[in-house]
Design an enzyme around this catalytic site. Structure first.
Site, PDB file in Angstrom:
ATOM      1  N   HIS A 170     -33.126  22.849  72.834  1.00 30.63           N
ATOM      2  CA  HIS A 170     -31.658  22.939  72.805  1.00 30.63           C
ATOM      3  C   HIS A 170     -31.143  22.400  71.466  1.00 30.63           C
ATOM      4  CE1 HIS A 170     -27.602  23.213  74.286  1.00 30.63           C
ATOM      5  NE2 HIS A 170     -27.397  21.898  74.187  1.00 30.63           N
ATOM      6  N   ASP A 212     -21.952  19.339  71.802  1.00 30.16           N
ATOM      7  CA  ASP A 212     -22.983  19.983  72.615  1.00 30.16           C
ATOM      8  C   ASP A 212     -22.320  21.119  73.377  1.00 30.16           C
ATOM      9  OD1 ASP A 212     -25.025  20.765  74.249  1.00 30.16           O
ATOM     10  OD2 ASP A 212     -25.474  18.764  75.017  1.00 30.16           O
ATOM     11  N   CYS A 245     -27.316  28.567  72.180  1.00 32.00           N
ATOM     12  CA  CYS A 245     -26.993  27.207  71.717  1.00 32.00           C
ATOM     13  C   CYS A 245     -27.070  27.106  70.203  1.00 32.00           C
ATOM     14  CB  CYS A 245     -27.929  26.190  72.372  1.00 32.00           C
ATOM     15  SG  CYS A 245     -29.687  26.511  72.060  1.00 32.00           S
TER      16      CYS A 245
END
Length: 475
Positions: free
Chosen positions: A366, A383, A434
């Site tokens: 991630h 995030d 991401c």
């Protein structure tokens, strides 16, 4: 009458003098002339020549220049004194030049106000002036003191008073001064009439129309500037979403083809990064981004800032290996491992001179982003899944202190800096975008823009990023 006893014929020259016979020498029934008694003290008002624009040489100046006369013993001292001083005052006042103060600024007023008198009438002015030359004839000593005048009581040939405002209100009669006392009805009426006349004159000259045109012109100029700013802001906000041309889409599609998998499509010489067809294919929909594409795009963002420094914030972009090197899994925090990454010879600037410092963070599978926001004095963590990692921000705060101490020799206190886990950001709705979210966080923050994109725009951003890499130019 010779036979009458007690009667004595007065001698010649004694008509105006009293008898010196004592009562004992006079016969009963006969009386002498009464003795002359001293009259009661009273004030004598001498005539006062008043000029319209000021006073004459003034009584005190006259009395100072007049030579003293010898005192005469006379039975009619009061009459002699009045006659002598009246003639002298009148003669000297008429012959002397007009004196008035010239140390005040003369203010021009309208014709309507020029007829307003600064004095009510000659009587009150004369009375005010006479008060300055009152003489007490009852006491000769005080009379002589009144007639004598010290040189320091005169200035510029006019009578001085201790209160300057009183002098100009009662003595300095200057018609050129504007009317300041509107307590009287007549003065107020004339001032009001003057204001109405001015207003009518302005209307006749079309001043209202002129003023309206000027205001409209100013508003039009301000509106044009506002529209220009609006257009500029709109363009800046629209720039990250400019549509791609058909040629650009065709070039990206060709780069993604299987025929170019092993071919080197572009090479960035300064960073020594090669992009092959297989490397670029990570930008296709549903793929995870790799280090080569991310690091090259960060280099292109820095070059974009160098081309247009006024358009973009001054930023520093660490590559994807920085944080891993700073925090080694075996030794923990190690500033020495990255100390040479930011030398002046290599970068040409110190990190403390930047507005923002971007650090990509790879959490196994991630991608997230950490920001040292020097401009706003805070550490930020972004995030796309809205996760929180306080240890990352603590580590970056420690690194920033060590970096500034080592390169700039300055002690920075970051204890008051805020740690922010940004929540108002675009969210990821799948398991493979991401990396693209992280690149767009970098792109928009370096522009100084808010994060105004969504998940639906990720396919467009993938194709655009591939196009910019192929052209080696971030837009």
């Amino acid at each position: 009458m010779e036979g009458v006893s007690g009667y004595h014929k007065p001698s010649a020259g004694c008509e105006n003098s009293s008898f010196s016979h004592s009562p004992k020498a006079m016969a009963p029934g006969n009386y002498r002339y009464p003795e002359v008694k001293t009259p009661l003290p009273r004030q004598v008002h001498a005539p006062s020549p008043v000029r319209r624009f000021g006073l004459s040489s003034c009584t005190r100046q006259i009395r100072r220049n007049r030579s003293p006369r010898p005192r005469q013993d006379s039975g009619n001292a009061l009459g002699d004194f009045i006659s002598r001083n009246h003639n002298s005052l009148k003669r000297d006042a008429l012959d002397s030049p007009v004196c008035y103060r010239t140390d005040r600024e003369v203010i021009d007023v309208d014709d309507e106000l020029s007829d307003v008198e600064l004095i009510s009438d000659d009587t009150s002015t004369e009375a005010d002036f006479v008060q300055n030359v009152d003489m007490d004839v009852g006491d000769e000593a005080e009379k002589e003191n009144e007639l004598s005048l010290e040189d320091d009581d005169l200035e510029y040939g006019s009578v001085m008073v201790h209160d300057e405002s009183e002098a100009y209100s009662s003595l300095v009669l200057n018609r050129s001064r504007p009317v300041t006392d509107v307590s009287g009805f007549e003065a107020y009426r004339k001032a009001l009439k003057s204001a109405e006349t001015r207003t009518s004159k302005l209307k006749d000259r079309g001043f209202a129309g002129f003023l309206k045109e000027r205001c409209l012109a100013l508003l039009r100029s301000l509106r044009s500037l506002w529209l220009q700013d609006e257009e500029l802001i709109e363009y800046v906000q629209r720039e990250p979403f400019l549509p791609l041309s058909k040629e650009d889409e065709k070039a990206v599609k060709h780069a993604f083809s299987a025929n170019n998998i092993q071919n080197i499509l572009v090479t960035h010489e300064n960073s020594n990064i090669d992009i092959t067809g297989e490397t670029l294919r990570c930008l296709k929909p549903g793929q995870w981004l790799n280090d080569e594409v991310i690091n090259l795009y960060l280099v292109l963002l820095k070059e974009r800032e160098a081309r247009e420094p006024k358009k973009f914030l001054k930023c520093h972009f660490f590559n994807t290996f920085f944080f891993t090197k700073l925090v080694n899994s075996g030794t923990g925090y190690n500033y020495g491992a990255v100390r040479r990454w930011t030398s002046m010879k290599k970068l040409g600037y110190h990190l403390i001179d930047c507005d923002k410092i971007f650090i990509p963070i790879h959490m196994n599978i991630h991608w997230t982003l950490a920001v040292i926001n020097i401009k706003d004095r805070k550490f930020q963590y972004l995030d796309s899944f809205k996760g929180r990692e306080p240890r990352i921000l603590d580590t970056l705060a420690r690194y920033f202190v060590d970096e500034v101490r080592d390169k700039s020799e300055v002690e920075v206190d970051v204890s008051q800096w805020r740690q922010e886990f940004v929540q108002d950001l675009p969210e990821q709705r799948n398991g493979f975008d991401c990396g693209m979210f992280m690149l767009k966080y970098l792109d928009f923050y370096s522009r100084g823009l808010d994060l105004c994109f969504t998940q639906e725009q990720m396919p467009y951003f993938r194709v655009r990023t591939a196009k910019e890499i192929l052209q080696l130019k971030a837009e």
